[in-house]
Design a protein around this motif. Sequence first.
Motif, PDB file in Angstrom:
ATOM      1  N   UNK A 119       0.878  -1.023   0.080  1.00 36.63           N
ATOM      2  CA  UNK A 119       0.093  -0.044   0.140  1.00 36.63           C
ATOM      3  C   UNK A 119       0.850   1.390  -0.037  1.00 36.63           C
ATOM      4  N   UNK A 120       0.711   2.116  -1.087  1.00 39.26           N
ATOM      5  CA  UNK A 120       1.616   3.298  -1.026  1.00 39.26           C
ATOM      6  C   UNK A 120       1.008   4.446  -0.044  1.00 39.26           C
ATOM      7  N   UNK A 121       1.556   5.059   0.829  1.00 41.03           N
ATOM      8  CA  UNK A 121       1.248   6.009   1.700  1.00 41.03           C
ATOM      9  C   UNK A 121       1.990   7.190   1.483  1.00 41.03           C
ATOM     10  N   UNK A 122       1.660   8.329   0.833  1.00 38.68           N
ATOM     11  CA  UNK A 122       2.415   9.525   0.692  1.00 38.68           C
ATOM     12  C   UNK A 122       2.638  10.325   2.085  1.00 38.68           C
ATOM     13  N   UNK A 142      -8.274  -6.060   6.290  1.00 39.70           N
ATOM     14  CA  UNK A 142      -6.987  -6.631   6.232  1.00 39.70           C
ATOM     15  C   UNK A 142      -6.739  -7.177   7.449  1.00 39.70           C
ATOM     16  N   UNK A 143      -6.161  -8.319   7.420  1.00 39.56           N
ATOM     17  CA  UNK A 143      -5.647  -9.357   8.646  1.00 39.56           C
ATOM     18  C   UNK A 143      -4.214  -8.679   9.173  1.00 39.56           C
ATOM     19  N   UNK A 144      -4.048  -8.417  10.440  1.00 33.23           N
ATOM     20  CA  UNK A 144      -2.727  -7.860  10.965  1.00 33.23           C
ATOM     21  C   UNK A 144      -1.396  -8.537  10.234  1.00 33.23           C
ATOM     22  N   UNK A 145      -1.362  -9.632  10.069  1.00 32.72           N
ATOM     23  CA  UNK A 145      -0.126 -10.157   9.433  1.00 32.72           C
ATOM     24  C   UNK A 145      -0.014  -9.722   7.959  1.00 32.72           C
ATOM     25  N   UNK A 146      -1.090  -9.675   7.283  1.00 34.16           N
ATOM     26  CA  UNK A 146      -1.207  -9.229   6.072  1.00 34.16           C
ATOM     27  C   UNK A 146      -0.832  -7.771   5.999  1.00 34.16           C
ATOM     28  N   UNK A 147      -1.525  -6.907   6.810  1.00 36.33           N
ATOM     29  CA  UNK A 147      -1.318  -5.481   6.997  1.00 36.33           C
ATOM     30  C   UNK A 147       0.401  -5.403   7.038  1.00 36.33           C
ATOM     31  N   UNK A 149       2.852  -7.229   6.204  1.00 34.49           N
ATOM     32  CA  UNK A 149       3.542  -7.479   5.031  1.00 34.49           C
ATOM     33  C   UNK A 149       3.301  -6.255   3.667  1.00 34.49           C
ATOM     34  N   UNK A 150       2.073  -5.768   3.751  1.00 41.67           N
ATOM     35  CA  UNK A 150       1.890  -4.769   2.822  1.00 41.67           C
ATOM     36  C   UNK A 150       2.423  -3.371   2.986  1.00 41.67           C
ATOM     37  N   UNK A 151       2.483  -3.242   4.242  1.00 43.96           N
ATOM     38  CA  UNK A 151       3.343  -1.857   4.982  1.00 43.96           C
ATOM     39  C   UNK A 151       4.737  -1.800   5.003  1.00 43.96           C
ATOM     40  N   UNK A 154       7.208  -6.800   2.538  1.00 44.87           N
ATOM     41  CA  UNK A 154       7.098  -7.125   1.233  1.00 44.87           C
ATOM     42  C   UNK A 154       7.819  -6.120   0.528  1.00 44.87           C
ATOM     43  N   UNK A 155       7.830  -5.061   0.893  1.00 41.04           N
ATOM     44  CA  UNK A 155       8.724  -3.813   0.164  1.00 41.04           C
ATOM     45  C   UNK A 155      10.198  -4.318   0.342  1.00 41.04           C
ATOM     46  N   UNK A 156      10.402  -4.556   1.516  1.00 35.38           N
ATOM     47  CA  UNK A 156      12.024  -4.884   2.177  1.00 35.38           C
ATOM     48  C   UNK A 156      12.259  -6.187   1.215  1.00 35.38           C
ATOM     49  N   UNK A 157      11.434  -6.992   1.142  1.00 37.03           N
ATOM     50  CA  UNK A 157      11.732  -8.232   0.302  1.00 37.03           C
ATOM     51  C   UNK A 157      12.117  -7.945  -1.064  1.00 37.03           C
ATOM     52  N   UNK A 158      11.230  -7.123  -1.794  1.00 41.06           N
ATOM     53  CA  UNK A 158      11.275  -6.715  -3.235  1.00 41.06           C
ATOM     54  C   UNK A 158      12.756  -5.701  -3.381  1.00 41.06           C
ATOM     55  N   UNK A 159      13.394  -5.369  -2.087  1.00 42.65           N
ATOM     56  CA  UNK A 159      14.655  -4.493  -2.370  1.00 42.65           C
ATOM     57  C   UNK A 159      14.336  -3.228  -2.198  1.00 42.65           C
ATOM     58  N   UNK A 160      13.416  -2.872  -1.794  1.00 41.03           N
ATOM     59  CA  UNK A 160      13.226  -1.151  -1.659  1.00 41.03           C
ATOM     60  C   UNK A 160      13.948  -0.924  -0.121  1.00 41.03           C
ATOM     61  N   UNK A 161      14.566   0.098  -0.274  1.00 41.81           N
ATOM     62  CA  UNK A 161      14.929   0.851   1.186  1.00 41.81           C
ATOM     63  C   UNK A 161      14.777   2.268   1.210  1.00 41.81           C
TER      64      UNK A 161
END
Length: 171
Positions: A119-122, A142-147, A149-151, A154-161
């Motif tokens: 989820x992109x939050x500016x 949205x379940x807490x675990x999924x929450x 991940x999307x916040x 997942x971004x960390x796993x995709x290589x974003x920093x």
Amino acid sequence: MYSEVYSPKDELQIFSDLFDYAISKNQKIHIIGITLREELEILEKYYSEKGFLREDVNCFVVDFDKALVTVSVNIENLIWKGSDYKANGKKIFFVPPVRESGQNKAMFKGINRGSISSIFIKDFSNPENTKFLENCIKEEKILPLTFSKVLFYNAKDMGFDGIEKEFIVKY
């Protein structure tokens, strides 16, 4: 409605072009701001073909090392839907624009199925965003675990920093 300025047809064409380019060139791409069920259908077909679908729980466990295309949704496209725009007008003007209720529901489904990776939050300081996210957990949208991940994860796993900020949600 102003969403026709940036029409669903145009958005789908842009998404399809980016998706096809990434696949044909074997290049990774992360697309921010999807709003359409049809975009998710394209992505989920690709994820299924890559073997990311766990049929026993009907969700995707995406291997970000292998996935060429990942997507996120803007928080505004989760908060608002077409009927809200009709009532609030230019108070909720943003790009990509508000979509109809069915598209909004598809975005939640994509988050919960694992096809939307973030989820992109500016603006984390916006109290509407915080309240909305708290309600997503309280109302079990949205379940807490999924929450988490999307916040974050997942971004960390995709290589974003980037700059990490603490974000406390009370529920």
